[in-house]
Write a protein that holds these residues in place. Structure first.
Motif, PDB file in Angstrom:
ATOM      1  N   MET A   1     153.205  56.243  31.581  1.00  0.00           N
ATOM      2  CA  MET A   1     152.337  55.331  30.862  1.00  0.00           C
ATOM      3  C   MET A   1     151.134  55.004  31.727  1.00  0.00           C
ATOM      4  N   VAL A   2     150.159  54.325  31.102  1.00  0.00           N
ATOM      5  CA  VAL A   2     149.052  53.705  31.821  1.00  0.00           C
ATOM      6  C   VAL A   2     149.039  52.237  31.425  1.00  0.00           C
ATOM      7  N   PHE A   3     148.291  51.438  32.175  1.00  0.00           N
ATOM      8  CA  PHE A   3     148.106  50.038  31.824  1.00  0.00           C
ATOM      9  C   PHE A   3     146.643  49.832  31.468  1.00  0.00           C
ATOM     10  N   ALA A   4     146.431  49.105  30.349  1.00  0.00           N
ATOM     11  CA  ALA A   4     145.091  48.880  29.824  1.00  0.00           C
ATOM     12  C   ALA A   4     144.785  47.396  29.770  1.00  0.00           C
ATOM     13  N   LEU A  12     143.085  50.923  32.927  1.00  0.00           N
ATOM     14  CA  LEU A  12     142.901  50.364  34.269  1.00  0.00           C
ATOM     15  C   LEU A  12     143.698  51.079  35.350  1.00  0.00           C
ATOM     16  N   THR A  13     144.569  52.020  34.972  1.00  0.00           N
ATOM     17  CA  THR A  13     145.388  52.702  35.981  1.00  0.00           C
ATOM     18  C   THR A  13     145.471  54.190  35.693  1.00  0.00           C
ATOM     19  N   ALA A  14     145.861  54.922  36.708  1.00  0.00           N
ATOM     20  CA  ALA A  14     146.257  56.312  36.506  1.00  0.00           C
ATOM     21  C   ALA A  14     147.615  56.335  35.811  1.00  0.00           C
ATOM     22  N   LEU A  38     153.725  51.086  47.429  1.00  0.00           N
ATOM     23  CA  LEU A  38     154.277  52.044  46.479  1.00  0.00           C
ATOM     24  C   LEU A  38     153.617  53.406  46.650  1.00  0.00           C
ATOM     25  N   GLU A  39     154.371  54.442  46.278  1.00  0.00           N
ATOM     26  CA  GLU A  39     153.832  55.793  46.305  1.00  0.00           C
ATOM     27  C   GLU A  39     152.839  55.980  45.156  1.00  0.00           C
ATOM     28  N   PRO A  40     151.836  56.865  45.322  1.00  0.00           N
ATOM     29  CA  PRO A  40     150.923  57.134  44.213  1.00  0.00           C
ATOM     30  C   PRO A  40     151.687  57.608  42.977  1.00  0.00           C
ATOM     31  N   GLY A  41     151.220  57.195  41.811  1.00  0.00           N
ATOM     32  CA  GLY A  41     151.846  57.611  40.566  1.00  0.00           C
ATOM     33  C   GLY A  41     153.067  56.819  40.178  1.00  0.00           C
ATOM     34  N   THR A  42     153.306  55.674  40.826  1.00  0.00           N
ATOM     35  CA  THR A  42     154.481  54.848  40.507  1.00  0.00           C
ATOM     36  C   THR A  42     154.041  53.413  40.255  1.00  0.00           C
ATOM     37  N   ASP A  91     145.757  53.977  42.570  1.00  0.00           N
ATOM     38  CA  ASP A  91     145.976  54.251  41.146  1.00  0.00           C
ATOM     39  C   ASP A  91     145.196  53.310  40.239  1.00  0.00           C
ATOM     40  N   LEU A  92     144.392  52.439  40.816  1.00  0.00           N
ATOM     41  CA  LEU A  92     143.613  51.492  40.020  1.00  0.00           C
ATOM     42  C   LEU A  92     142.346  52.162  39.496  1.00  0.00           C
ATOM     43  N   ARG A  93     141.929  51.791  38.289  1.00  0.00           N
ATOM     44  CA  ARG A  93     140.733  52.341  37.661  1.00  0.00           C
ATOM     45  C   ARG A  93     139.953  51.213  36.986  1.00  0.00           C
ATOM     46  N   GLY A  94     138.632  51.360  36.899  1.00  0.00           N
ATOM     47  CA  GLY A  94     137.798  50.534  36.045  1.00  0.00           C
ATOM     48  C   GLY A  94     137.814  49.050  36.313  1.00  0.00           C
TER      49      GLY A  94
END
Length: 348
Positions: A1-4, A12-14, A38-42, A91-94
């Motif tokens: 999933m992603v978080f919006a 907002l996330t990868a 945390l590891e990337p992608g988790t 993993d954060l975006r935007g």
């Protein structure tokens, strides 16, 4: 999933998959910069409330605190939201920084001023980034400001217990250049609190091995001497069965499920990476039978790191875990809690 963003819907996330909540999430360790929690992608979810508003013990009282799962006096309790989502900072975006909430820390950002990240699309405060010295680097998404969104793609199925040894990384006990791993200090501290609660105030024996190194010195110091009335042994996938008293078992690194042990009176969960090392790491050193090692024989270069001091569970993590066990209301266990609180370095 992603978080919006719950306001404008911006992603907002990868893509991330859920993992167990780390024992060291709230740990403060040393004065240097720590890696990502945390590891990337988790991602992980905190079940307990966190953040403002905070109420003091005098405002809450023992009964209300016990209803929230805290059984001994603490300075304050959070009445913030439950279900905070943790992700790796990469993993954060935007998002953009909320500058007025970014002050007060030493070498980076902390959570002392509340959310310090806003959605770049609508300006809604959505998260707090923590990366100050002595803190594990993480971004905590506010569950009231974001929402999960399923996306197309290959799902990450949870590992079977039988695949744990081959597929999940082991957590080494010693970090460079010879210091005990803070992950070990936190994981053992959480398990130690449960072992003490199950001991009934009597001595607990621990067979030789890494488990003995991590648990025995502190158990012997905090519990009375004499014949043991309980025995703590490792159990789990890949280990032989047999009747056990207290079984130290792995907690699934993705789901948080505790390994079912039917042949033990009680189980004590332990972080999977630490359990794997305790269960399967061979401490024996090879000794050449001849005067030297023949050419072509594999050798350790550099040799395995050895710690320069005795292992010590994390006192703050231990006290936090103990405060959330109902058994801490027993006078003998409360006395241990107070002893460690007053003299954390010498008690553990």
């Amino acid at each position: 999933m992603v978080f919006a963003c719950a306001g404008c819907g911006a992603v907002l996330t990868a893509r991330v998959s859920r993992v167990d909540f780390p024992d060291h999430a709230d740990q403060r360790h040393g004065y240097g910069l720590l890696p990502a929690l945390l590891e990337p992608g988790t991602y992980t979810i905190r079940d307990e409330p966190v953040g403002p508003p905070w109420l003091s013990w005098a405002e809450i009282g023992a009964d209300a605190a016990a209803a929230r799962g805290v059984y001994t006096q603490v300075r304050s309790l959070s009445y913030g939201p439950r279900g905070t989502v943790g992700i790796a900072p990469g993993d954060l975006r935007g998002t953009v920084h909320i500058l007025e909430a970014c002050g007060g820390a030493c070498c980076g950002l902390d959570d002392g001023y509340g959310p310090n990240l806003a959605c770049a699309g609508c300006g809604r405060a959505v998260a707090v980034r923590v990366d100050d010295c002595g803190r594990w680097q993480v971004v905590w998404l506010n569950p009231r400001a974001v929402r999960p969104v399923s996306v197309e793609g290959t799902a990450h199925a949870a590992l079977a217990w039988t695949d744990l040894r081959e597929e999940w990384p082991v957590t080494p006990p010693v970090d460079h250049p010879g210091t005990w791993s803070p992950r070990w200090a936190a994981a053992v501290a959480v398990a130690l609190a449960q072992v003490l609660a199950l001991s009934g105030g009597g001595r607990v024996a621990v067979p030789e091995g890494r488990a003995a190194m991590a648990f025995r010195p502190t158990l012997d110091k905090l519990l009375p001497s004499g014949p043991p009335n309980r025995r703590l042994t490792l159990a789990g996938p890949g280990l032989p069965g047999g009747g056990r008293d207290l079984a130290l078992v792995p907690r699934h690194p993705q789901t948080g499920e505790v390994w079912p042990c039917d042949d033990a009176e009680a189980v004590v969960p332990l972080a999977a990476g630490v359990w794997l090392h305790m269960a399967f790491h061979d401490e024996r050193r090879l000794v050449p039978a001849a005067a030297g090692i023949p050419a072509g024989v594999r050798r350790d270069d550099p040799p395995p790191m050895s710690p320069w001091c005795a292992f010590r569970p994390d006192a703050d993590v231990f006290l936090g875990a103990l405060a959330r066990l109902p058994a801490v209301r027993e006078p003998w266990l409360r006395a241990i809690h107070d002893r460690v609180s007053e003299r954390p370095y010498s008690s553990l």
